[in-house]
Design a protein around this motif. Structure first.
Motif, PDB file in Angstrom:
ATOM      1  N   ARG A 148       0.845  -1.027   0.085  1.00  0.00           N
ATOM      2  CA  ARG A 148       0.050   0.166   0.030  1.00  0.00           C
ATOM      3  C   ARG A 148       0.787   1.213   0.071  1.00  0.00           C
ATOM      4  O   ARG A 148       0.490   2.191  -0.617  1.00  0.00           O
ATOM      5  CB  ARG A 148      -0.860   0.058   1.238  1.00  0.00           C
ATOM      6  CG  ARG A 148      -2.030  -0.872   1.260  1.00  0.00           C
ATOM      7  CD  ARG A 148      -3.464  -0.583   0.346  1.00  0.00           C
ATOM      8  NE  ARG A 148      -3.690   0.846   0.564  1.00  0.00           N
ATOM      9  CZ  ARG A 148      -4.534   1.369   1.511  1.00  0.00           C
ATOM     10  NH1 ARG A 148      -5.255   0.242   2.095  1.00  0.00           N
ATOM     11  NH2 ARG A 148      -4.942   2.614   1.580  1.00  0.00           N
ATOM     12  N   LYS A 149       1.844   1.175   0.898  1.00  0.00           N
ATOM     13  CA  LYS A 149       2.863   2.269   0.861  1.00  0.00           C
ATOM     14  C   LYS A 149       3.635   2.569  -0.488  1.00  0.00           C
ATOM     15  O   LYS A 149       3.691   3.661  -0.989  1.00  0.00           O
ATOM     16  CB  LYS A 149       3.688   2.300   2.059  1.00  0.00           C
ATOM     17  CG  LYS A 149       3.037   2.359   3.669  1.00  0.00           C
ATOM     18  CD  LYS A 149       3.958   2.345   4.633  1.00  0.00           C
ATOM     19  CE  LYS A 149       3.359   2.045   5.748  1.00  0.00           C
ATOM     20  NZ  LYS A 149       4.137   1.847   6.981  1.00  0.00           N
TER      21      LYS A 149
ATOM     22  N   GLU B 187       1.184   4.210  -3.095  1.00  0.00           N
ATOM     23  CA  GLU B 187       1.138   5.442  -2.781  1.00  0.00           C
ATOM     24  C   GLU B 187       2.327   6.323  -3.568  1.00  0.00           C
ATOM     25  O   GLU B 187       2.140   7.229  -3.842  1.00  0.00           O
ATOM     26  CB  GLU B 187       0.797   5.547  -1.168  1.00  0.00           C
ATOM     27  CG  GLU B 187       0.472   7.122  -0.642  1.00  0.00           C
ATOM     28  CD  GLU B 187       0.254   7.030   0.657  1.00  0.00           C
ATOM     29  OE1 GLU B 187       0.950   7.885   1.228  1.00  0.00           O
ATOM     30  OE2 GLU B 187      -0.615   6.144   1.247  1.00  0.00           O
ATOM     31  N   ARG B 188       3.495   5.758  -3.144  1.00  0.00           N
ATOM     32  CA  ARG B 188       4.746   6.547  -3.425  1.00  0.00           C
ATOM     33  C   ARG B 188       4.661   6.672  -5.065  1.00  0.00           C
ATOM     34  O   ARG B 188       5.276   7.608  -5.729  1.00  0.00           O
ATOM     35  CB  ARG B 188       6.164   5.672  -2.842  1.00  0.00           C
ATOM     36  CG  ARG B 188       6.240   6.230  -1.548  1.00  0.00           C
ATOM     37  CD  ARG B 188       7.641   5.763  -1.128  1.00  0.00           C
ATOM     38  NE  ARG B 188       7.473   4.264  -1.019  1.00  0.00           N
ATOM     39  CZ  ARG B 188       8.189   3.388  -0.654  1.00  0.00           C
ATOM     40  NH1 ARG B 188       9.323   3.950  -0.285  1.00  0.00           N
ATOM     41  NH2 ARG B 188       8.053   2.237  -0.403  1.00  0.00           N
TER      42      ARG B 188
ATOM     43  N   PRO C  82      -3.225   4.740  -7.757  1.00  0.00           N
ATOM     44  CA  PRO C  82      -4.474   4.943  -7.143  1.00  0.00           C
ATOM     45  C   PRO C  82      -5.061   3.379  -6.344  1.00  0.00           C
ATOM     46  O   PRO C  82      -5.293   2.518  -7.307  1.00  0.00           O
ATOM     47  CB  PRO C  82      -5.672   5.535  -7.821  1.00  0.00           C
ATOM     48  CG  PRO C  82      -5.133   5.181  -9.140  1.00  0.00           C
ATOM     49  CD  PRO C  82      -3.843   4.932  -9.211  1.00  0.00           C
ATOM     50  N   TYR C  83      -5.476   3.430  -5.112  1.00  0.00           N
ATOM     51  CA  TYR C  83      -6.056   2.358  -4.710  1.00  0.00           C
ATOM     52  C   TYR C  83      -6.861   2.251  -3.583  1.00  0.00           C
ATOM     53  O   TYR C  83      -6.251   3.327  -2.684  1.00  0.00           O
ATOM     54  CB  TYR C  83      -4.921   1.022  -4.438  1.00  0.00           C
ATOM     55  CG  TYR C  83      -5.615  -0.173  -3.411  1.00  0.00           C
ATOM     56  CD1 TYR C  83      -6.150  -0.970  -4.297  1.00  0.00           C
ATOM     57  CD2 TYR C  83      -5.423  -0.188  -2.208  1.00  0.00           C
ATOM     58  CE1 TYR C  83      -6.616  -2.184  -3.564  1.00  0.00           C
ATOM     59  CE2 TYR C  83      -6.092  -1.259  -1.689  1.00  0.00           C
ATOM     60  CZ  TYR C  83      -6.642  -2.126  -2.298  1.00  0.00           C
ATOM     61  OH  TYR C  83      -7.133  -3.249  -1.845  1.00  0.00           O
TER      62      TYR C  83
END
Length: 98
Positions: free
Chosen positions: A32-33, A36-37, A41-42
């Motif tokens: 997830r991180k 994000e970087r 999009p999730y």
């Protein structure tokens, strides 16, 4: 295995399962991180957390959780029963097949 034995072993089974899931949860958070970087999009499905899944039954009428419990040794499986018979010398020929 008696019902009382099953109930006594339940806390250890829960701890064992938590230990199994811990690395997966850690990997999920890392992904997830990373997403994000990267700007990927999730968003997790909000319905997945809000409503617990209804227990589904197997072909024999047991819920999936009950079947999984038996599969992890909660109740004697057919294989375990055969193994017990081998130990007592009551089943002939099966040992040669293995």
């Amino acid at each position: 295995m008696s019902l009382l034995d099953q109930l006594r072993s339940l806390p250890q089974q829960v701890l064992d399962r938590l230990k199994e899931l811990e690395p997966l949860a850690r990997e999920y958070e890392q992904l997830r991180k990373f997403a994000e970087r990267l700007g990927v999009p999730y968003a997790p499905d909000p319905d997945a957390e809000a409503e617990p899944e209804q227990p589904r039954t197997t072909a024999h009428g047991a819920t999936r959780a009950q079947a999984a419990f038996r599969a992890r040794g909660g109740a004697a499986s057919a294989h375990q029963q055969r193994a017990g018979s081998h130990a007592r010398g009551q089943v002939a020929g099966d040992a040669a097949q293995q």
